[in-house]
Design an enzyme around this catalytic site. Sequence first.
Site, PDB file in Angstrom:
ATOM      1  CE1 TYR A  37      -3.096  -3.235   1.141  1.00  0.00           C
ATOM      2  CE2 TYR A  37      -1.784  -2.956   3.347  1.00  0.00           C
ATOM      3  CZ  TYR A  37      -2.637  -3.854   2.425  1.00  0.00           C
ATOM      4  OH  TYR A  37      -3.202  -4.862   2.870  1.00  0.00           O
ATOM      5  NE  ARG A  38      -1.359   6.493  -3.359  1.00  0.00           N
ATOM      6  CZ  ARG A  38      -2.522   6.470  -3.893  1.00  0.00           C
ATOM      7  NH1 ARG A  38      -2.673   5.813  -5.071  1.00  0.00           N
ATOM      8  NH2 ARG A  38      -3.711   7.370  -3.753  1.00  0.00           N
ATOM      9  CD1 TRP A  83      -6.009   0.737   5.264  1.00  0.00           C
ATOM     10  CD2 TRP A  83      -4.273   0.004   5.860  1.00  0.00           C
ATOM     11  NE1 TRP A  83      -6.013   1.017   6.637  1.00  0.00           N
ATOM     12  CE2 TRP A  83      -5.031   0.651   6.755  1.00  0.00           C
ATOM     13  CE3 TRP A  83      -2.981  -0.675   6.145  1.00  0.00           C
ATOM     14  CZ2 TRP A  83      -4.472   0.756   8.256  1.00  0.00           C
ATOM     15  CZ3 TRP A  83      -2.501  -0.407   7.477  1.00  0.00           C
ATOM     16  CH2 TRP A  83      -3.087   0.330   8.552  1.00  0.00           C
ATOM     17  CG  ASP A 125      -3.213   4.833  -8.756  1.00  0.00           C
ATOM     18  OD1 ASP A 125      -2.558   3.842  -8.832  1.00  0.00           O
ATOM     19  OD2 ASP A 125      -3.461   5.320  -7.576  1.00  0.00           O
TER      20      ASP A 125
HETATM   21  C1  LIG Z   1       2.999  -1.003  -7.168  1.00  0.00           C
HETATM   22  C2  LIG Z   1       1.932  -1.336  -6.525  1.00  0.00           C
HETATM   23  C3  LIG Z   1       1.338  -0.553  -5.673  1.00  0.00           C
HETATM   24  C4  LIG Z   1       0.008  -0.680  -4.972  1.00  0.00           C
HETATM   25  N1  LIG Z   1      -0.627   0.127  -4.247  1.00  0.00           N
HETATM   26  C5  LIG Z   1      -1.839   0.007  -3.745  1.00  0.00           C
HETATM   27  C6  LIG Z   1      -2.179   0.995  -2.585  1.00  0.00           C
HETATM   28  O1  LIG Z   1      -1.662   2.097  -2.640  1.00  0.00           O
HETATM   29  N2  LIG Z   1      -3.357   0.449  -2.098  1.00  0.00           N
HETATM   30  C7  LIG Z   1      -3.910  -0.746  -2.238  1.00  0.00           C
HETATM   31  O2  LIG Z   1      -4.791  -0.767  -1.453  1.00  0.00           O
HETATM   32  N3  LIG Z   1      -3.468  -1.539  -3.200  1.00  0.00           N
HETATM   33  C8  LIG Z   1      -2.276  -1.220  -3.750  1.00  0.00           C
HETATM   34  N4  LIG Z   1      -1.744  -2.114  -4.518  1.00  0.00           N
HETATM   35  C9  LIG Z   1      -2.468  -3.291  -4.675  1.00  0.00           C
HETATM   36  C10 LIG Z   1      -2.242  -4.376  -3.473  1.00  0.00           C
HETATM   37  O3  LIG Z   1      -0.946  -4.586  -3.119  1.00  0.00           O
HETATM   38  C11 LIG Z   1      -3.037  -5.838  -3.871  1.00  0.00           C
HETATM   39  O4  LIG Z   1      -4.365  -5.552  -3.915  1.00  0.00           O
HETATM   40  C12 LIG Z   1      -2.497  -6.737  -2.560  1.00  0.00           C
HETATM   41  O5  LIG Z   1      -3.350  -8.025  -2.961  1.00  0.00           O
HETATM   42  C13 LIG Z   1      -3.201  -6.461  -1.077  1.00  0.00           C
HETATM   43  O6  LIG Z   1      -2.890  -7.215  -0.249  1.00  0.00           O
HETATM   44  P1  LIG Z   1      -4.063  -7.720   0.829  1.00  0.00           P
HETATM   45  O7  LIG Z   1      -4.812  -8.644  -0.088  1.00  0.00           O
HETATM   46  O8  LIG Z   1      -3.036  -8.418   1.799  1.00  0.00           O
HETATM   47  O9  LIG Z   1      -4.400  -6.554   1.286  1.00  0.00           O
HETATM   48  C14 LIG Z   1      -0.567  -1.894  -5.126  1.00  0.00           C
HETATM   49  C15 LIG Z   1       0.118  -2.938  -5.875  1.00  0.00           C
HETATM   50  C16 LIG Z   1       1.406  -2.524  -6.747  1.00  0.00           C
HETATM   51  C17 LIG Z   1       2.019  -3.682  -7.506  1.00  0.00           C
END
Ligand SMILES: Cc1cc2nc3c(=O)[nH]c(=O)nc-3n(C[C@H](O)[C@H](O)[C@H](O)COP(=O)(O)O)c2cc1C
Length: 529
Positions: free
Chosen positions: A189-190, A203, A329
């Site tokens: 999550y950024r 998140w 984004d």
């Molecule tokens: C480079 C990159 C940046 C991301 N940034 C975000 C973000 O800011 N917020 C978010 O909710 N998901 C973001 N994601 C997607 C999540 O990492 C992805 O949905 C992940 O499965 C979340 O994990 P979780 O299921 O454990 O919550 C990003 C993915 C990538 C590849």
Amino acid sequence: MAYDDVRDWIATLERAGELKRIRAEVDPILEIAEITDRVSKGNYRNSEGRKARATLSGPGPALLFQNVKGHPGSQVLINQFGSSRRMNLALEVDSLDEVAERIRSFMDVKSPQGFLDKVKMLPMLAEMGKFFPKTVSTGPCKEVIKRDNFSLLDFPILQCWPKDAGCFITLPCVITRDPKTGKRNVGMYRMQIYDERTTGMHWQRQKVGAEHYREALRAAAAGNPARSSTAVDIMARTSGGSVLADAGQPGGKMEVAVAIGTDPALTFAAIVPAPPDVEEYLIAGFLRQKPVELVKCETVDLEVPASAEIVLEGHVHLDELRTEGPFGDHTGFYSLEDQYPVFHVSCITHRKNPIYATTIVGKPPMEDGWMGKAVERIFLPLMKLTIPEIVDINLPVEGIFHNLMIVAMKKSYPGQARKVMNAIWSLGQAMFTKCIIVVDEDVNVQDIAEVTLKALNHIDPERDIQFTLGPVDSLDHASRLPNYGSKMGIDATRKWASEGFTRPWPDEILMDEKTKALVDRKWKELGIE
Ligand SMILES: Cc1cc2nc3c(=O)[nH]c(=O)nc-3n(C[C@H](O)[C@H](O)[C@H](O)COP(=O)(O)O)c2cc1C
Ligand SMILES: [Mn+2]
């Protein structure tokens, strides 16, 4: 043989000719992003904007910037996953199908019938033992420990696009613990840098980190009716609304740790849409076939990868939300500002001369597109487990993962294409899929030309388009409400009489084999080439 850390991975990239060291001075504000954008698209002299994809030379190398303006001695790693070859190298396979095959082999396990069957299972059990993380007493991430006298601004954190609200940590592994089950989650999550010790925590509400946050809110509210209603309200609104604060309720805190610069299997595991209760540390162990080594944090009750370059420890307050964004984004547009929790850093540990790993997102194709494709390949066998009629799927990069999924299916009964759509919309993060196109199994979904030809020929739009309402991706800027909107499925399978279609169905035009062989034989003689 599993990468120990990001340095081991960088060495491999370099040996494979997949890494360029950049010794010229570059600015972390916009300049690194512009260089990386050109390299990830193979569009090296892009001064006059976007070129057609066909004219691009394909993705360039990973980049290690060694002379970052304002940060002497710092190094920035970017685009580490930015090609299919590097994605394979990261997971140590020749093809991602190997990972899918390993998953399939574990799912195929039938309960052993006799003694011999049980013996045959032993190697597999031994193999599984390798996946579980191992806590060790210390590791390289503890080389430097700073409980005070630290600043996030010391790290070469990028501003990626001109209208970004500031600098963002874009490749963090965010570690939280479920207050109820004790299970850990690692999600990417950024994090927007607000100042030396505070960041945003982006998140999105349907992600596991956000659910842990809500669990903490529920726990804080338990037994206190005043708090309970505000907690429900904050849940309904999160990521929006600082209701606990408004109500004058001193909120609790939730512990969070962030690892930056981890071995590639773990970094990748943080983006994988795993079921909420499956720890990403286990997934990383499965991918690298060696346990992830963890160390305890200094100030919070969490474990982080021992070999991480940088670890941030701290808290998210339950009664605090702050404006996050805008941020350029992966949709190709800015995600607009919204309210998100705030991360307060209380301790930083890092390796000596830490390497700062990051990425940029923007118009595809970019680094995250290759990570998404890997997820597509690796998750196909898992999708087939619950939706067995699926033959293949394609998430074209321009569909940015959540806008378009093309699905080939083996149809056996009327209405089954719609059953497949509904199953996808109820499958973890696939719930966000804005448009699903379902085609018959003879259509090669990896060939967009073939999909366009067949899908559009085969539909009667009013009859074959299924609309539904539900959660949509937080990044969707067109939905009627943030996070809530409509989705569309197109049933482009051949319609059957049992589905009310009684007109004759034409054959696809295909030349007969005899004539094709004849022309093959005569081809030279024709003198066309
Ligand atoms: C480079 C990159 C940046 C991301 N940034 C975000 C973000 O800011 N917020 C978010 O909710 N998901 C973001 N994601 C997607 C999540 O990492 C992805 O949905 C992940 O499965 C979340 O994990 P979780 O299921 O454990 O919550 C990003 C993915 C990538 C590849
Ligand atoms: Mn998770």
